[in-house]
Design a protein around this motif. Structure first.
Motif, PDB file in Angstrom:
ATOM      1  N   LEU A   1       0.884  -1.173   0.000  1.00 53.56           N
ATOM      2  CA  LEU A   1       0.000   0.000   0.000  1.00 53.56           C
ATOM      3  C   LEU A   1       0.917   1.216   0.000  1.00 53.56           C
ATOM      4  O   LEU A   1       1.886   1.253   0.767  1.00 53.56           O
ATOM      5  N   PRO A   2       0.660   2.223  -0.844  1.00 50.20           N
ATOM      6  CA  PRO A   2       1.575   3.366  -0.912  1.00 50.20           C
ATOM      7  C   PRO A   2       1.517   4.240   0.349  1.00 50.20           C
ATOM      8  O   PRO A   2       0.432   4.554   0.842  1.00 50.20           O
ATOM      9  N   SER A   3       2.698   4.625   0.832  1.00 56.49           N
ATOM     10  CA  SER A   3       2.769   5.358   2.104  1.00 56.49           C
ATOM     11  C   SER A   3       2.141   6.750   2.017  1.00 56.49           C
ATOM     12  O   SER A   3       1.841   7.351   3.035  1.00 56.49           O
ATOM     13  N   ARG A   4       1.946   7.283   0.809  1.00 58.32           N
ATOM     14  CA  ARG A   4       1.352   8.631   0.748  1.00 58.32           C
ATOM     15  C   ARG A   4      -0.062   8.645   1.321  1.00 58.32           C
ATOM     16  O   ARG A   4      -0.567   9.681   1.710  1.00 58.32           O
ATOM     17  N   TYR A   5      -0.708   7.457   1.396  1.00 57.98           N
ATOM     18  CA  TYR A   5      -2.067   7.421   1.946  1.00 57.98           C
ATOM     19  C   TYR A   5      -2.102   7.424   3.475  1.00 57.98           C
ATOM     20  O   TYR A   5      -3.165   7.394   4.072  1.00 57.98           O
ATOM     21  N   PHE A   6      -0.929   7.469   4.125  1.00 54.69           N
ATOM     22  CA  PHE A   6      -0.911   7.609   5.582  1.00 54.69           C
ATOM     23  C   PHE A   6      -1.554   8.924   6.032  1.00 54.69           C
ATOM     24  O   PHE A   6      -2.076   9.025   7.121  1.00 54.69           O
ATOM     25  N   TYR A   7      -1.454   9.948   5.185  1.00 52.68           N
ATOM     26  CA  TYR A   7      -1.639  11.312   5.684  1.00 52.68           C
ATOM     27  C   TYR A   7      -3.056  11.852   5.503  1.00 52.68           C
ATOM     28  O   TYR A   7      -3.255  12.913   4.940  1.00 52.68           O
ATOM     29  N   ASP A   8      -4.061  11.103   6.006  1.00 51.16           N
ATOM     30  CA  ASP A   8      -5.377  11.732   6.149  1.00 51.16           C
ATOM     31  C   ASP A   8      -5.306  12.553   7.441  1.00 51.16           C
ATOM     32  O   ASP A   8      -4.228  12.689   8.039  1.00 51.16           O
ATOM     33  N   GLU A   9      -6.458  13.069   7.906  1.00 54.12           N
ATOM     34  CA  GLU A   9      -6.393  13.964   9.066  1.00 54.12           C
ATOM     35  C   GLU A   9      -5.807  13.256  10.289  1.00 54.12           C
ATOM     36  O   GLU A   9      -4.910  13.777  10.956  1.00 54.12           O
ATOM     37  N   LEU A  10      -6.311  12.032  10.553  1.00 47.30           N
ATOM     38  CA  LEU A  10      -5.816  11.296  11.719  1.00 47.30           C
ATOM     39  C   LEU A  10      -4.354  10.906  11.527  1.00 47.30           C
ATOM     40  O   LEU A  10      -3.530  11.018  12.445  1.00 47.30           O
ATOM     41  N   GLY A  11      -4.004  10.472  10.323  1.00 40.57           N
ATOM     42  CA  GLY A  11      -2.619  10.061  10.049  1.00 40.57           C
ATOM     43  C   GLY A  11      -1.649  11.228  10.223  1.00 40.57           C
ATOM     44  O   GLY A  11      -0.547  11.049  10.763  1.00 40.57           O
ATOM     45  N   SER A  12      -2.070  12.414   9.797  1.00 39.72           N
ATOM     46  CA  SER A  12      -1.192  13.585   9.955  1.00 39.72           C
ATOM     47  C   SER A  12      -1.009  13.910  11.431  1.00 39.72           C
ATOM     48  O   SER A  12       0.095  14.252  11.872  1.00 39.72           O
TER      49      SER A  12
END
Ligand code: AVI
Length: 345
Positions: A56-67
């Motif tokens: 899974l690509p790491s760029r998808y970590f950064y939703d609101e909770l991930g950020s």
């Protein structure tokens, strides 16, 4: 584990090597409407979860909770990148501005909450200097703009765009004759694979003219024990950050990942000089991801590879910049982290 295979799966449209390099590197996708972003997430999940090994690509970590979780990570005693880099920026800001004179334009790619840039410009006046913030995340741009509004002498522009598009916009808008400095901090470069990092730096170089420069933050190779503590912290914050990808897939794609069924794992791959993060299936289990047209049976112990964080030797950083057309002016190193100022040749 071998290098990720980025051969297109039969499920995904065939991509050119350039597109594949763009796809697999965080923050380089294009900014699109909410609906198109959802569609892109679904397509990429379908594609990457169908690869061997699954990814899974790491760029998808950064939703609101991930950020928010990443902000917490940056405060953990075991994750020293953010703190060390801020110390270096604060300590060497005077030197950086002196070497870049006459500097008229600062561009930060991926400014996060704006704290790094705020540290760099603190305590100095920069009348009329243009500052451009480039990020795909509107929330990040808002936070960074807020952190910089006290600097009323700056001319601030936010570009909600991929790094590539944002840099092109900045170049188009540029009206001044002074030098430009592009900041790429936080060891974000480490989340690209080596060809992706080269391609990214070449793009940055292409947007600049001779005498402009890049300020690159890169985490260095350090003892394995320290690296593992940074990416598998005793408080479990990094594990939550990693598993939030599954939370996101459940929420946005209607997936039925059982969060307790996947364990966070961080491994040091010495040959590839990278920390890899994985989510490992605790048992044989079936997972459906309707929006991505997937129905997968995970074997017990089967991993999903979610992130690579490359670590460098000081010379690797010089070599990488050199390949892209930059000559290092100065490198400051502290606590296993290098901040390198390099000029476009
Ligand atoms: C954003 N990036 C540089 C971080 C890193 O260290 O690779 C993301 C991160 N992953 C786990 N902890 C932090």
């Amino acid at each position: 584990m071998s290098e990720p295979s980025f051969e297109p799966s039969p499920l995904a449209p065939r991509r050119t090597p350039e597109e594949q390099a763009r796809d697999r590197n965080r923050g380089v996708g294009s900014v699109v409407s909410h609906q198109a972003a959802h569609q892109q997430f679904a397509e990429e999940v379908e594609y990457y979860l169908s690869l061997t090994p699954r990814q899974l690509p790491s760029r998808y970590f950064y939703d609101e909770l991930g950020s928010a979780l990443f902000e917490l990570i940056s405060r953990l005693p075991w994750y020293r990148i953010t703190r060390t880099e801020r110390r270096l920026l604060g300590a060497h800001a005077g030197d950086i501005f002196a070497r870049m004179a006459p500097l008229s334009t600062l561009v930060e790619l991926g400014p996060g909450n704006g704290e790094k840039l705020a540290t760099l410009i603190a305590g100095r006046s920069h009348p009329g200097m243009s500052v451009h913030l480039v990020d795909v995340s509107g929330a990040a741009l808002e936070a960074a703009t807020r952190a910089l509004t006290i600097h009323t002498d700056l001319v601030l522009s936010a570009h909600q765009a991929s790094y590539e598009t944002g840099l092109a916009e900045v170049t188009r808008e540029q009206r001044t004759t002074g030098r430009s400095l592009v900041l790429f901090l936080g060891s974000n470069i480490g989340n690209f694979d080596p060809p992706g990092a080269d391609a990214f730096l070449r793009n940055v170089r292409a947007a600049l003219t001779g005498g402009d420069a890049v300020l690159l933050g890169a985490d260095l190779v350090k003892p394995e024990r320290d690296l593992l503590l940074a990416y598998d912290d005793p408080l479990g914050v990094t594990a939550a950050f990693n598993r939030n990808l599954l939370v996101r897939a459940n929420r946005e794609l209607g997936a039925d990942f059982d969060l307790d069924g996947f364990t966070h794992r961080a491994v040091w791959n010495a040959d590839a000089s990278r920390i890899e993060m994985h989510l490992v299936s605790a048992r044989r289990q079936r997972v459906r991801v309707p929006a991505a047209r997937l129905d997968i049976t995970f074997e017990a112990g089967e991993p999903i590879w979610t992130e690579s964080s490359h670590k460098y030797r000081q010379n690797d950083v010089h070599a990488m910049l050199d390949r892209a057309g930059f000559g290092a002016i100065e490198q400051w190193v502290e606590d296993g982290f290098a901040l390198t100022l390099a000029e476009a040749r």
